[in-house]
Design a protein around this motif. Structure first.
Motif, PDB file in Angstrom:
ATOM      1  N   ASP A 224       5.341   4.630   0.582  1.00  0.00           N
ATOM      2  CA  ASP A 224       4.804   3.363   0.083  1.00  0.00           C
ATOM      3  C   ASP A 224       4.074   2.611   1.202  1.00  0.00           C
ATOM      4  O   ASP A 224       3.025   1.996   0.971  1.00  0.00           O
ATOM      5  CB  ASP A 224       5.927   2.499  -0.488  1.00  0.00           C
ATOM      6  N   ILE A 225       4.641   2.654   2.410  1.00  0.00           N
ATOM      7  CA  ILE A 225       3.999   1.989   3.553  1.00  0.00           C
ATOM      8  C   ILE A 225       2.663   2.652   3.869  1.00  0.00           C
ATOM      9  O   ILE A 225       1.652   1.976   4.114  1.00  0.00           O
ATOM     10  CB  ILE A 225       4.937   2.017   4.779  1.00  0.00           C
ATOM     11  N   GLU A 226       2.640   3.977   3.851  1.00  0.00           N
ATOM     12  CA  GLU A 226       1.385   4.698   4.117  1.00  0.00           C
ATOM     13  C   GLU A 226       0.322   4.365   3.074  1.00  0.00           C
ATOM     14  O   GLU A 226      -0.856   4.198   3.416  1.00  0.00           O
ATOM     15  CB  GLU A 226       1.649   6.203   4.129  1.00  0.00           C
ATOM     16  N   ARG A 227       0.718   4.268   1.820  1.00  0.00           N
ATOM     17  CA  ARG A 227      -0.250   3.913   0.774  1.00  0.00           C
ATOM     18  C   ARG A 227      -0.810   2.519   1.005  1.00  0.00           C
ATOM     19  O   ARG A 227      -2.018   2.283   0.848  1.00  0.00           O
ATOM     20  CB  ARG A 227       0.416   4.005  -0.604  1.00  0.00           C
ATOM     21  N   ALA A 228       0.074   1.590   1.401  1.00  0.00           N
ATOM     22  CA  ALA A 228      -0.389   0.229   1.680  1.00  0.00           C
ATOM     23  C   ALA A 228      -1.345   0.231   2.874  1.00  0.00           C
ATOM     24  O   ALA A 228      -2.374  -0.458   2.864  1.00  0.00           O
ATOM     25  CB  ALA A 228       0.809  -0.685   1.955  1.00  0.00           C
ATOM     26  N   ALA A 229      -1.021   1.031   3.901  1.00  0.00           N
ATOM     27  CA  ALA A 229      -1.882   1.099   5.086  1.00  0.00           C
ATOM     28  C   ALA A 229      -3.232   1.725   4.748  1.00  0.00           C
ATOM     29  O   ALA A 229      -4.284   1.281   5.229  1.00  0.00           O
ATOM     30  CB  ALA A 229      -1.191   1.897   6.187  1.00  0.00           C
ATOM     31  N   SER A 230      -3.214   2.768   3.904  1.00  0.00           N
ATOM     32  CA  SER A 230      -4.452   3.449   3.530  1.00  0.00           C
ATOM     33  C   SER A 230      -5.372   2.549   2.711  1.00  0.00           C
ATOM     34  O   SER A 230      -6.585   2.549   2.896  1.00  0.00           O
ATOM     35  CB  SER A 230      -4.120   4.718   2.736  1.00  0.00           C
ATOM     36  N   SER A 231      -4.792   1.771   1.816  1.00  0.00           N
ATOM     37  CA  SER A 231      -5.590   0.890   0.953  1.00  0.00           C
ATOM     38  C   SER A 231      -5.884  -0.459   1.596  1.00  0.00           C
ATOM     39  O   SER A 231      -6.773  -1.191   1.137  1.00  0.00           O
ATOM     40  CB  SER A 231      -4.854   0.660  -0.369  1.00  0.00           C
ATOM     41  N   GLY A 232      -5.122  -0.775   2.649  1.00  0.00           N
ATOM     42  CA  GLY A 232      -5.262  -2.096   3.272  1.00  0.00           C
ATOM     43  C   GLY A 232      -4.676  -3.202   2.423  1.00  0.00           C
ATOM     44  O   GLY A 232      -4.962  -4.387   2.639  1.00  0.00           O
ATOM     45  N   SER A 233      -3.809  -2.827   1.474  1.00  0.00           N
ATOM     46  CA  SER A 233      -3.250  -3.807   0.545  1.00  0.00           C
ATOM     47  C   SER A 233      -1.735  -3.901   0.708  1.00  0.00           C
ATOM     48  O   SER A 233      -0.986  -3.097   0.139  1.00  0.00           O
ATOM     49  CB  SER A 233      -3.611  -3.424  -0.894  1.00  0.00           C
ATOM     50  N   PHE A 234      -1.312  -4.870   1.513  1.00  0.00           N
ATOM     51  CA  PHE A 234       0.109  -5.192   1.641  1.00  0.00           C
ATOM     52  C   PHE A 234       0.337  -6.442   0.788  1.00  0.00           C
ATOM     53  O   PHE A 234       0.142  -7.573   1.235  1.00  0.00           O
ATOM     54  CB  PHE A 234       0.481  -5.452   3.101  1.00  0.00           C
ATOM     55  N   ARG A 235       0.720  -6.242  -0.447  1.00  0.00           N
ATOM     56  CA  ARG A 235       0.776  -7.348  -1.396  1.00  0.00           C
ATOM     57  C   ARG A 235       1.944  -8.287  -1.114  1.00  0.00           C
ATOM     58  O   ARG A 235       3.045  -7.838  -0.793  1.00  0.00           O
ATOM     59  CB  ARG A 235       0.889  -6.822  -2.827  1.00  0.00           C
ATOM     60  N   PRO A 236       1.730  -9.587  -1.248  1.00  0.00           N
ATOM     61  CA  PRO A 236       2.851 -10.514  -1.127  1.00  0.00           C
ATOM     62  C   PRO A 236       3.791 -10.367  -2.324  1.00  0.00           C
ATOM     63  O   PRO A 236       3.347 -10.014  -3.426  1.00  0.00           O
ATOM     64  CB  PRO A 236       2.180 -11.891  -1.133  1.00  0.00           C
ATOM     65  N   ARG A 237       5.055 -10.576  -2.107  1.00  0.00           N
ATOM     66  CA  ARG A 237       6.032 -10.490  -3.186  1.00  0.00           C
ATOM     67  C   ARG A 237       6.886 -11.762  -3.159  1.00  0.00           C
ATOM     68  O   ARG A 237       7.658 -11.973  -2.236  1.00  0.00           O
ATOM     69  CB  ARG A 237       6.910  -9.252  -3.026  1.00  0.00           C
ATOM     70  N   LYS A 238       6.711 -12.590  -4.148  1.00  0.00           N
ATOM     71  CA  LYS A 238       7.484 -13.828  -4.199  1.00  0.00           C
ATOM     72  C   LYS A 238       8.952 -13.501  -4.422  1.00  0.00           C
ATOM     73  O   LYS A 238       9.297 -12.688  -5.282  1.00  0.00           O
ATOM     74  CB  LYS A 238       6.971 -14.736  -5.308  1.00  0.00           C
TER      75      LYS A 238
END
Length: 274
Positions: A224-238
Motif C-alpha cells: 500500500d505504501i509503494e502504491r501511494a509512493a508510485s501515484s504520489g497520493s498519500f490521502r488524508p484520513r480523518k
C-alpha cells in the motif's frame, strides 16, 4: 552507527492512521515540536535504563527518584531550547517532574527490578522480511530466563487502552518478536507492556504462526505504501486523533495546503525495500 532505512512499528501505525501524516513524517521529514508526553516518555525510559545498569540491590525507588532530575537536566543540556518550548514557568517544569516521579513510583508497583537480570536494554533490532522489506525498532528491555525463554518488555507512560484498542500496541510487540526471531533464531515466549499511568500490565505469549502472519501483514502494508509512493497520493484520513495532529495546517481536510512531494524523500522511503 548508520542504519539501512527501515519500517518501524510507529511508522506502520502512522500509515494505518493517516497516509498523509505518514508522508509528512517519513517522506517530507517535517520537524515536529517537542511535546510533554513525548519528553516524559524519553525521561522515564532514560531513568529506567539507568536503573537496570545498577547492581540489582541498588535498584530501589529512592535510587530511581534520585536519578530523575539529573536525567532531565541531561536532556535539557542536549536541547537548549527545550525548556522554553515546553514550559511557560518554573512551576510547570516542577509539575512535569512531579508527574514523572509518580510514574516511576507506579513502575515499582508493577515489578521488583531487584529480582530481574535483563539481557538487553534499549536493544536495537532489525530484520529483512518477505521479499526484501527492512524492519527495525528499539526494545526497552529483553529478559532471558535460565531455560532460554525470551521476554520482550515495553514501557508505556500513558494510560492503558481498552482491550479493543490494543491493536497498535500488539502490532508493535509482534514486530519486535519478528525482528528478534529473524536475528536471533528464536521466537520470544512472552511479550509484555507495562502501562505506568494506571499500573496495568498486558501480557501476550505469541505463537510462530502469529509471527508468520505479521510478515504477511507488513508486506501488505508495504504494498500500500509503494502504491501511494508510485501515484504520489498519500490521502488524508480523518480519524479521532486529528485534533492532536501537528500537521493540520498542511492537511486539506482542515483547509491546509499540502506541499509538493520531495523526490529525495520518495527515494529514501523506497530504500526500505531492496
Amino acid at each position: 552507527m548508520s542504519y539501512q532505512p527501515a519500517l518501524s512499528p510507529s511508522r506502520v501505525n502512522d500509515f494505518a492512521t493517516c497516509p498523509l501524516q505518514f508522508r509528512l513524517l517519513v517522506v517530507d521529514k517535517i520537524p515536529q515540536a517537542p511535546t510533554l508526553p513525548q519528553k516524559k516518555g524519553t525521561l522515564i525510559h532514560s531513568v529506567l535504563e539507568g536503573l537496570f545498569n545498577q547492581d540489582a540491590h541498588e535498584r530501589t525507588r529512592e535510587s530511581a527518584e534520585a536519578a530523575l532530575v539529573p536525567a532531565w537536566e541531561a536532556i535539557e543540556a542536549n536541547e537548549p531550547d527545550l525548556a522554553e518550548q515546553l514550559f511557560s514557568s518554573a512551576a510547570e517544569r516542577d509539575e512535569f517532574l512531579d508527574d514523572a516521579r509518580r510514574l516511576l513510583s507506579h513502575y515499582f508497583a508493577l515489578e521488583d527490578p531487584t529480582h530481574l537480570a535483563p539481557a538487553g536494554l534499549e536493544r536495537y533490532v532489525k530484520a529483512t522480511i518477505g521479499d526484501g522489506l527492512h524492519i527495525h525498532g528499539y526494545i526497552d528491555r529483553v529478559d532471558i530466563a535460565a531455560n532460554g525463554a525470551v521476554r520482550i518488555v515495553d514501557y508505556k507512560t500513558g494510560k492503558s487502552p481498552r482491550e479493543r484498542y490494543l491493536g497498535p500496541y500488539l502490532l508493535q510487540l509482534r514486530m519486535y518478536a519478528l525482528a528478534w526471531r529473524e536475528s536471533e533464531g528464536v521466537t520470544p515466549a512472552r511479550l509484555q507492556l507495562h502501562f505506568l499511568k494506571d499500573t496495568r500490565t498486558f501480557t501476550h505469549d505469541p505463537k510462530d504462526a502469529e509471527v508468520d502472519a505479521t510478515v504477511d501483514h507488513l508486506v501488505n502494508v508495504w504494498r500500500d505504501i509503494e502504491r501511494a509512493a508510485s501515484s504520489g497520493s498519500f490521502r488524508p484520513r480523518k480519524n479521532p486523533l486529528c485534533p492532536w495532529c501537528p500537521f493540520q495546517h498542511l492537511c486539506p481536510v482542515f483547509g491546509g495546503k499540502t506541499p509538493p512531494i520531495p523526490a529525495a524523500g520518495i527515494d529514501r522511503l523506497l530504500a526500505m525495500h531492496d
